[in-house]
Motif scaffolding. Structure first.
Motif, PDB file in Angstrom:
ATOM      1  N   ASP B   7       0.853  -1.187   0.000  1.00 44.02           N
ATOM      2  CA  ASP B   7       0.000   0.000   0.000  1.00 44.02           C
ATOM      3  C   ASP B   7       0.884   1.230   0.000  1.00 44.02           C
ATOM      4  N   GLY B  40      -4.777   6.534  -2.222  1.00 47.95           N
ATOM      5  CA  GLY B  40      -3.441   6.032  -2.515  1.00 47.95           C
ATOM      6  C   GLY B  40      -3.507   4.865  -3.480  1.00 47.95           C
ATOM      7  N   LYS B  41      -2.391   4.152  -3.574  1.00 52.43           N
ATOM      8  CA  LYS B  41      -2.292   3.049  -4.510  1.00 52.43           C
ATOM      9  C   LYS B  41      -2.123   1.739  -3.768  1.00 52.43           C
ATOM     10  N   ARG B  42      -2.632   0.685  -4.381  1.00 54.69           N
ATOM     11  CA  ARG B  42      -2.490  -0.644  -3.819  1.00 54.69           C
ATOM     12  C   ARG B  42      -1.910  -1.549  -4.900  1.00 54.69           C
ATOM     13  N   PHE B  43      -0.811  -2.209  -4.591  1.00 56.38           N
ATOM     14  CA  PHE B  43      -0.214  -3.160  -5.529  1.00 56.38           C
ATOM     15  C   PHE B  43      -0.376  -4.561  -4.959  1.00 56.38           C
ATOM     16  N   GLU B  44      -0.859  -5.478  -5.769  1.00 56.64           N
ATOM     17  CA  GLU B  44      -0.924  -6.887  -5.370  1.00 56.64           C
ATOM     18  C   GLU B  44       0.134  -7.640  -6.167  1.00 56.64           C
ATOM     19  N   LEU B  45       1.117  -8.183  -5.473  1.00 57.12           N
ATOM     20  CA  LEU B  45       2.197  -8.919  -6.129  1.00 57.12           C
ATOM     21  C   LEU B  45       2.044 -10.398  -5.859  1.00 57.12           C
ATOM     22  N   GLU B  46       2.065 -11.201  -6.919  1.00 57.61           N
ATOM     23  CA  GLU B  46       2.038 -12.659  -6.761  1.00 57.61           C
ATOM     24  C   GLU B  46       3.471 -13.159  -6.806  1.00 57.61           C
ATOM     25  N   LEU B  67       8.195   1.405  -6.403  1.00 58.28           N
ATOM     26  CA  LEU B  67       6.728   1.491  -6.308  1.00 58.28           C
ATOM     27  C   LEU B  67       6.298   2.780  -5.614  1.00 58.28           C
ATOM     28  N   THR B  76       3.466   0.411   3.008  1.00 60.56           N
ATOM     29  CA  THR B  76       3.438  -0.727   3.917  1.00 60.56           C
ATOM     30  C   THR B  76       3.427  -1.998   3.068  1.00 60.56           C
ATOM     31  N   VAL B  77       4.115  -3.011   3.565  1.00 61.28           N
ATOM     32  CA  VAL B  77       4.166  -4.304   2.887  1.00 61.28           C
ATOM     33  C   VAL B  77       3.547  -5.325   3.812  1.00 61.28           C
TER      34      VAL B  77
END
Lengths: 87, 87
Positions: B7, B40-46, B67, B76-77
């Motif tokens: 996030d 804000g932005k949200r990244f989903e990493l597989e 990012l 935050t991770v």
């Protein structure tokens, strides 16, 4: 005062060019082992009152009617319990 | 396979015009009781492998270097344990 987080992500079947751009950039930048990246939006809403069922129902309606485009996006609503830890 | 969520939000002291626009639109649309909105932005990493400490450290480095813009943004991770419930 309560903080409610609304996460809006493109539906899995919708192409995500932003996420793909990030994913394709990763190996060039030296990061391997990431098979997929999706990028979405995160909204943090500060409520005046408590995050009770009525308030959450209102936030859900708000997310459905104008934070997310439900034709192409899914959203989740949740109460943020913990103070955000910076990484 | 593990899903890690990054996030990225503007730092609290940075003006957030997108969030303000949303907040100002809410009363007009019939939603009262929201004192602040931040977007804000949200990244989903597989990840290909497990979300162990080494993988998370790598994701954190990735978030920090490209990012997020850490001059104006916090990130935050976290590992996403549960399957995302659609609302």
């Amino acid at each position: 005062m309560a903080r409610v987080v609304v996460d809006v992500m493109l539906k899995p079947e919708i192409l995500d060019p932003q996420g793909q751009a990030v994913q394709r950039a990763l190996p060039r930048l030296g990061f391997a082992g990431i098979s997929d990246v999706r990028q979405g939006k995160r909204f943090e809403l500060e409520l005046d009152g408590p995050a009770d069922d009525a308030a959450l129902a209102r936030v859900r309606e708000m997310a459905e009617t104008f934070l997310a485009n439900t034709v192409i996006e899914d959203f989740t609503v949740r109460v943020e319990e913990t103070v955000k830890a910076e990484s």
